[in-house]
Scaffold this motif. Structure first.
Motif, PDB file in Angstrom:
ATOM      1  N   ASN A  38       0.504  -1.482   0.370  1.00  0.00           N
ATOM      2  CA  ASN A  38       0.192   0.083  -0.226  1.00  0.00           C
ATOM      3  C   ASN A  38       1.047   1.318  -0.030  1.00  0.00           C
ATOM      4  O   ASN A  38       0.515   2.119   0.683  1.00  0.00           O
ATOM      5  CB  ASN A  38      -0.885   0.235   1.328  1.00  0.00           C
ATOM      6  CG  ASN A  38      -2.073  -0.811   0.735  1.00  0.00           C
ATOM      7  OD1 ASN A  38      -2.871  -0.946   0.245  1.00  0.00           O
ATOM      8  ND2 ASN A  38      -2.883  -1.520   2.570  1.00  0.00           N
ATOM      9  N   ARG A  39       1.699   1.004  -0.807  1.00  0.00           N
ATOM     10  CA  ARG A  39       2.852   1.969  -0.647  1.00  0.00           C
ATOM     11  C   ARG A  39       2.490   3.536  -1.778  1.00  0.00           C
ATOM     12  O   ARG A  39       1.326   3.872  -2.330  1.00  0.00           O
ATOM     13  CB  ARG A  39       4.393   1.661  -1.405  1.00  0.00           C
ATOM     14  CG  ARG A  39       4.940   2.833  -1.732  1.00  0.00           C
ATOM     15  CD  ARG A  39       6.203   3.339  -0.330  1.00  0.00           C
ATOM     16  NE  ARG A  39       7.003   4.805  -0.569  1.00  0.00           N
ATOM     17  CZ  ARG A  39       7.558   5.708   0.443  1.00  0.00           C
ATOM     18  NH1 ARG A  39       6.480   5.643   1.351  1.00  0.00           N
ATOM     19  NH2 ARG A  39       8.741   5.625  -0.049  1.00  0.00           N
ATOM     20  N   LEU A  40       2.355   4.592  -0.412  1.00  0.00           N
ATOM     21  CA  LEU A  40       1.550   6.267  -1.519  1.00  0.00           C
ATOM     22  C   LEU A  40       2.361   6.641  -2.453  1.00  0.00           C
ATOM     23  O   LEU A  40       4.014   6.431  -1.972  1.00  0.00           O
ATOM     24  CB  LEU A  40       1.791   7.261  -0.348  1.00  0.00           C
ATOM     25  CG  LEU A  40       0.435   7.702   0.091  1.00  0.00           C
ATOM     26  CD1 LEU A  40      -0.896   7.497  -0.408  1.00  0.00           C
ATOM     27  CD2 LEU A  40       0.604   8.470   0.474  1.00  0.00           C
ATOM     28  N   GLY A  41       2.160   6.647  -3.070  1.00  0.00           N
ATOM     29  CA  GLY A  41       2.698   7.512  -4.487  1.00  0.00           C
ATOM     30  C   GLY A  41       1.829   7.749  -5.785  1.00  0.00           C
ATOM     31  O   GLY A  41       0.704   7.290  -5.773  1.00  0.00           O
ATOM     32  N   ASN A  42       2.368   7.972  -6.599  1.00  0.00           N
ATOM     33  CA  ASN A  42       2.108   8.094  -8.294  1.00  0.00           C
ATOM     34  C   ASN A  42       2.171   6.722  -9.211  1.00  0.00           C
ATOM     35  O   ASN A  42       3.006   5.765  -8.705  1.00  0.00           O
ATOM     36  CB  ASN A  42       2.349   9.162  -9.079  1.00  0.00           C
ATOM     37  CG  ASN A  42       2.112  10.302  -9.021  1.00  0.00           C
ATOM     38  OD1 ASN A  42       1.903  10.113  -7.631  1.00  0.00           O
ATOM     39  ND2 ASN A  42       3.040  11.098  -8.861  1.00  0.00           N
ATOM     40  N   THR A  43       1.132   6.415 -10.089  1.00  0.00           N
ATOM     41  CA  THR A  43       1.912   4.785 -10.900  1.00  0.00           C
ATOM     42  C   THR A  43       2.773   4.874 -11.153  1.00  0.00           C
ATOM     43  O   THR A  43       2.819   5.679 -12.340  1.00  0.00           O
ATOM     44  CB  THR A  43       0.268   4.650 -11.384  1.00  0.00           C
ATOM     45  OG1 THR A  43      -1.062   5.211 -10.857  1.00  0.00           O
ATOM     46  CG2 THR A  43       0.345   3.278 -11.944  1.00  0.00           C
ATOM     47  N   PRO A  44       3.455   4.031 -11.263  1.00  0.00           N
ATOM     48  CA  PRO A  44       4.868   3.536 -12.172  1.00  0.00           C
ATOM     49  C   PRO A  44       4.497   3.559 -13.558  1.00  0.00           C
ATOM     50  O   PRO A  44       3.544   2.922 -13.247  1.00  0.00           O
ATOM     51  CB  PRO A  44       5.385   2.004 -11.597  1.00  0.00           C
ATOM     52  CG  PRO A  44       4.580   1.604 -10.507  1.00  0.00           C
ATOM     53  CD  PRO A  44       3.339   2.831  -9.764  1.00  0.00           C
ATOM     54  N   ASN A  46      -2.675   4.512  -2.969  1.00  0.00           N
ATOM     55  CA  ASN A  46      -2.203   3.455  -1.709  1.00  0.00           C
ATOM     56  C   ASN A  46      -1.635   2.207  -3.568  1.00  0.00           C
ATOM     57  O   ASN A  46      -2.414   1.735  -4.101  1.00  0.00           O
ATOM     58  CB  ASN A  46      -3.024   2.535  -1.573  1.00  0.00           C
ATOM     59  CG  ASN A  46      -2.606   3.708   0.197  1.00  0.00           C
ATOM     60  OD1 ASN A  46      -3.631   4.279  -0.072  1.00  0.00           O
ATOM     61  ND2 ASN A  46      -1.395   3.809   0.596  1.00  0.00           N
ATOM     62  N   LEU A  47      -0.297   2.551  -3.810  1.00  0.00           N
ATOM     63  CA  LEU A  47       0.013   1.242  -4.566  1.00  0.00           C
ATOM     64  C   LEU A  47       0.411  -0.214  -3.758  1.00  0.00           C
ATOM     65  O   LEU A  47       0.132   0.011  -2.654  1.00  0.00           O
ATOM     66  CB  LEU A  47       1.449   1.644  -5.193  1.00  0.00           C
ATOM     67  CG  LEU A  47       1.436   2.932  -6.254  1.00  0.00           C
ATOM     68  CD1 LEU A  47       2.799   3.113  -6.558  1.00  0.00           C
ATOM     69  CD2 LEU A  47       0.549   2.914  -6.530  1.00  0.00           C
ATOM     70  N   SER A  48       0.072  -1.257  -5.066  1.00  0.00           N
ATOM     71  CA  SER A  48       0.319  -2.327  -4.085  1.00  0.00           C
ATOM     72  C   SER A  48       1.811  -3.090  -3.836  1.00  0.00           C
ATOM     73  O   SER A  48       2.038  -3.315  -2.031  1.00  0.00           O
ATOM     74  CB  SER A  48       0.453  -3.167  -5.384  1.00  0.00           C
ATOM     75  OG  SER A  48       0.666  -4.514  -4.825  1.00  0.00           O
TER      76      SER A  48
END
Length: 870
Positions: A627-633, A701-703
């Motif tokens: 659930n890393r907070l950031g923009n979609t890579p 939240n990223l995976s």
């Protein structure tokens, strides 16, 4: 030796050869008796001890063969010793009386020195199972760094990206960086270990939290802390959530204040670049006083640095003018610290910090020009009580209040005015001590509780709108065990030391629920010189309040033809070459907390052979986020506006719903109803006609985010009759830095691409000192990398610079003695004036011709500093 005995008012026993020996070393300055003895007898055949009775006893390092000393010489030696002892007794009045007083002073001093070190809650214990680095005042001084941020940038484990004053307009791949610059932030500076983000490294002042800064409230502004008041910097470079809480994911940087300074210290420094008009001034005054039951310190520091204009550098000629690569800044900082023993077993301590920084930055575009005038103030106050319940157990109670306020008005072609307010209250109670004896020592325990209140707001004064506002309460309880199973006192073959440390913290966040974060560490020393260590821990990190209370969920509507033409993209298919697209940005609603696990394994080796000292350390670190907070890579680290083209060719490149083709009118209306604002650059564009919706720019939240790195440091020191020599090499080798938007998406490796960490950073060092002279040469290297991961991508050259710092201490007997213990230091960074490697311009982010995360535009910078102590 006689003169040392007289000045120190102690007795002494020593061989007659030492009475007037020319082979001893001269020592000058303020120092303890032990330090003076070490200096006098360095590289001689003698060694010395200061006994509990305050008598110096000098002996040969190697015993003379039996019968070698004649009876007459033995008598002379004894007479010289007795005479010296009598001289010392006469000056000291009564050795036994002073001995008792001194013993009490030493006991008091030991009590004050029994502190909590970074990475543990157990007083007086320093577990070695986690990787740590400690830098003392000398380490800070010999770099020639003017500020704590300048020093931190020299450490290979710290990434120059994220929220730093040198990143003046944000970064295309780091949403949070834009909220420390431009019209939204105060141009502060953060710690950013491993490049995991400014909010992933916890910064402490004397082990206490400070209210965060920036337009997101996601990092502590270390540039407001005066370097002149710092005794040392302790860095824990793996996760420490079980000790400090969820925001200690990448590590902890703890700035420890000077508590042993006695006297007056004044410094004045001037520096300037050799290809422009940037001038830098720093002046400080520090007053310290120690007494038997306490100490006090007051330090004031003034710092002023001019701006660096883009027109002063050839590589940034593509910038519209006026435009600053560095903003100017003026800072005043005051730090007050002290402790006092209230009762024989009760001590009170307190710290106070005031820091204010004002700045000016010129920025221009094709159709605008204005000045940004950031003004930020941090006030921090803390107090603590330490109660020694008995010889084994102590109780610590502490509390702190901290506030960071910022005003960011603009003048010129803009009437923007942002106001930031960040507040923090903390209270801690803990007890630590020994439970019972194990084979290798006492089983030690620490237990305690924590309470914290946080609030943050970001408002537009000119439009009277709240952009971000939130608050939270945090309750926590924690425990820690330290078990020395085998120690040096009862070691067995193959096991010189064996220790296990465990800790856990349970926290309840008012907005994100509860979580237990454990950690375990093991130390095994097969021999005294070699220590093998490993640790495993978990973290739970809610988003910063600036994300929680965000209202920036926005839409940018344009045709793909307009976008492709503006930034040079090629449509994946004619069917999407010129259609209306909605690009979603800002912060997603309903964020969740990040979770992570950290594993470290490493070793420490040190060995002494006569005057030779060898050290070697290595650490492997593996961090995995969920659930890393950031923009979609973006695959290949390509432009965010290229996402529709990537998704058209490979539908599995992004998680479902990130790039949507042919959305229904209901989907479009749902998006437009949720955003706070809509921006269009073309008059005839209507969002209702959108054929594409892209949300890769949305902070959410990223995976998964995975980081693996190897840190190392090697050193060699040699003490000789012609001076002391030291060489070393430290570095950080990043194995991978991968992001994955969902379990089904391909991972994207961000290493060695523009505005991201590189795989290798090195810093070599060579030092020499003799008497009052000291010289240190540093070599800094960053490897080459690519614009992105595409096969035909351009290369950014490697970057190697050399720094030089020299100093000379005049001593009290020199012509400078009227100035006290005066010292002059001359430092040159980037000695050969190397330009940063060339990179493409990104005017939207004020990036012109270089990558500020991995290089500096400053060029050669020369500084001169004069300091003195009384």
């Amino acid at each position: 030796m006689t003169e040392l005995s007289r000045q120190a008012r102690v007795g002494s026993l020593y061989p007659y050869e030492l009475a007037d020996s020319p082979n001893t070393n001269p020592v000058v300055g303020r120092m303890t008796v032990v330090e003076a003895l070490d200096g006098l007898l360095r590289n001689t055949e003698f060694s010395a001890d200061l006994t509990e009775s305050e008598v110096i006893v000098v002996s040969r390092k190697k015993q003379e063969p039996k019968g070698q000393m004649a009876d007459g010489k033995m008598k002379t030696t004894l007479l010289a010793g007795v005479a010296s002892l009598a001289f010392g007794l006469a000056n000291a009045q009564d050795v036994e009386t002073i001995s008792d007083e001194t013993r009490e002073e030493k006991e008091d001093e030991n009590k004050r020195d029994e502190v909590i070190v970074t990475g543990t809650n157990i007083r007086g214990i320093a577990p070695d199972s986690s990787p740590t680095m400690t830098f003392d005042r000398e380490d800070l001084d010999i770099t020639g760094a003017a500020t704590l941020q300048d020093f931190l940038q020299t450490i290979p484990q710290n990434f120059g990206g994220g929220s730093n004053a040198t990143v003046v307009g944000g970064l295309p791949n780091d949403f949070s960086a834009s909220y420390n610059s431009g019209r939204a932030g105060t141009y502060g500076s953060s710690a950013n270990l491993r490049g995991l983000g400014s909010g992933s490294t916890l910064v402490l002042l004397n082990s206490q939290r400070i209210a965060p800064a920036s337009g997101l409230g996601n990092f502590v502004d270390i540039s407001l802390i005066p370097a002149s008041a710092i005794q040392r910097v302790e860095m824990l470079t793996d996760g420490a959530a079980s000790i400090y809480g969820g925001d200690a994911v990448a590590g902890v940087v703890n700035y420890i204040l000077r508590d042993d300074f006695d006297g007056i210290e004044a410094t004045a420094r001037y520096g300037g670049d050799t290809r422009g008009d940037l001038d830098e001034y720093r002046a400080s005054v520090t007053l310290g006083e120690n007494w038997n039951t306490g100490n006090a310190l007051v330090s004031y520091e003034y710092f002023n640095r001019g701006n660096l204009s883009a027109e002063d550098r050839s590589f940034s000629q593509g910038a519209y003018l006026p435009n600053d690569l560095f903003p100017s800044q003026e800072r005043h900082s005051v730090l007050v610290s002290g402790s006092q023993e209230l009762l024989p077993n009760l001590e009170f301590s307190a710290d106070f910090l005031y820091g204010n920084r004002k700045g000016v930055r010129d920025t221009s575009g094709r159709t605008y020009s204005f000045k940004i005038l950031p003004d930020t103030t941090t006030i921090h106050a803390s107090g603590a009580l330490k109660w020694d319940v008995d010889s084994n157990w102590s109780v610590d109670l502490s509390g702190a209040f901290s506030t960071t306020d910022g005003e960011i008005p603009t003048t010129g072609d803009s009437s923007w005015h942002t106001s930031l307010d960040s507040k923090l209250w903390t209270m801690d109670a803990k007890a630590s001590g020994a439970l019972f004896a194990l084979w290798g020592g006492d089983l030690s325990l620490a237990v305690g509780g924590h309470y914290r209140e946080e609030s943050f707001s970001n408002e537009r004064i000119d439009t009277d709108t709240v952009q971000r506002a939130a608050d939270r309460n945090v309750y926590g309880v924690f425990g820690e065990l330290y078990a020395p199973l085998i120690s040096e006192d009862n070691n067995v073959p193959g096991v010189n030391r064996l220790e296990i440390s465990t800790s856990a913290r349970f926290e309840d966040y008012s907005d994100f629920g509860t979580k237990l974060t454990p950690k375990v560490g093991v130390l095994w020393a097969p021999i005294e010189q070699l220590r093998l260590r490993g640790s495993y821990g978990r973290s739970f990190s809610p988003p910063p309040l600036g994300y929680v209370g965000a209202t920036d969920y926005a839409a940018f509507v344009a045709t793909t033809g307009f976008i492709n033409s503006a930034i040079g993209l090629t449509a994946a298919d004619p069917s999407i070459a010129d259609v209306t697209a909605i690009y979603i940005s800002g912060t997603a609603p309903n964020l969740s907390a990040e979770t992570s696990r950290t594993f470290s394994a490493g070793f420490n080796f040190d060995h002494e052979v006569g005057p030779h000292i060898f050290t070697l350390t290595g650490t492997f670190l593996d961090i995995k986020y969920a659930n890393r907070l950031g923009n979609t890579p973006i695959p290949g680290n390509r432009s965010v506006f290229d996402a529709p083209n990537i998704a058209f060719n490979d539908p599995a490149a992004f998680p479902p719903g990130i790039v949507v083709f042919s959305p229904t009118l209901d989907e479009i209306n749902a998006i437009m109803a949720g955003v706070s604002r809509v921006v269009t650059y073309e008059d005839d564009v209507d969002a209702a006609d959108a054929q594409i919706i892209s949300s890769v720019q949305l902070t959410q939240n990223l995976s998964l985010n995975s980081v693996q790195t190897i840190d190392f440091d090697s050193g060699y020191q040699y003490e000789s009759s012609v001076g002391d020599f030291a060489i070393g090499l430290s570095g950080s080798y990043l194995l991978h830095y991968k992001q994955q938007a969902s379990p089904t998406s391909a991972s994207v490796n961000r290493i060695d691409t523009l505005y991201n960490p590189t795989h290798l950073r090195l810093r070599g060092r060579v030092g020499y000192s003799n008497g009052g002279f000291d010289a240190n040469l540093f070599v800094n290297h960053t490897n080459s990398y690519k614009y992105d991961n595409l096969p035909d991508s351009h290369t950014v050259d490697s970057y190697t610079t050399i720094d030089l710092s020299t100093s000379y201490a005049f001593g009290e007997s020199s012509f400078m003695s009227a100035l006290g213990d005066a010292k002059i230091r001359v430092s040159v960074s980037n000695l050969f004036d190397r330009d940063p490697p060339s990179t493409p311009d990104a005017p939207t982010f004020s990036l012109f011709g270089y990558d500020p995360t991995n290089a500096s535009p400053l060029g050669r910078f020369v500084s001169v500093e004069l300091s003195t102590q009384f």
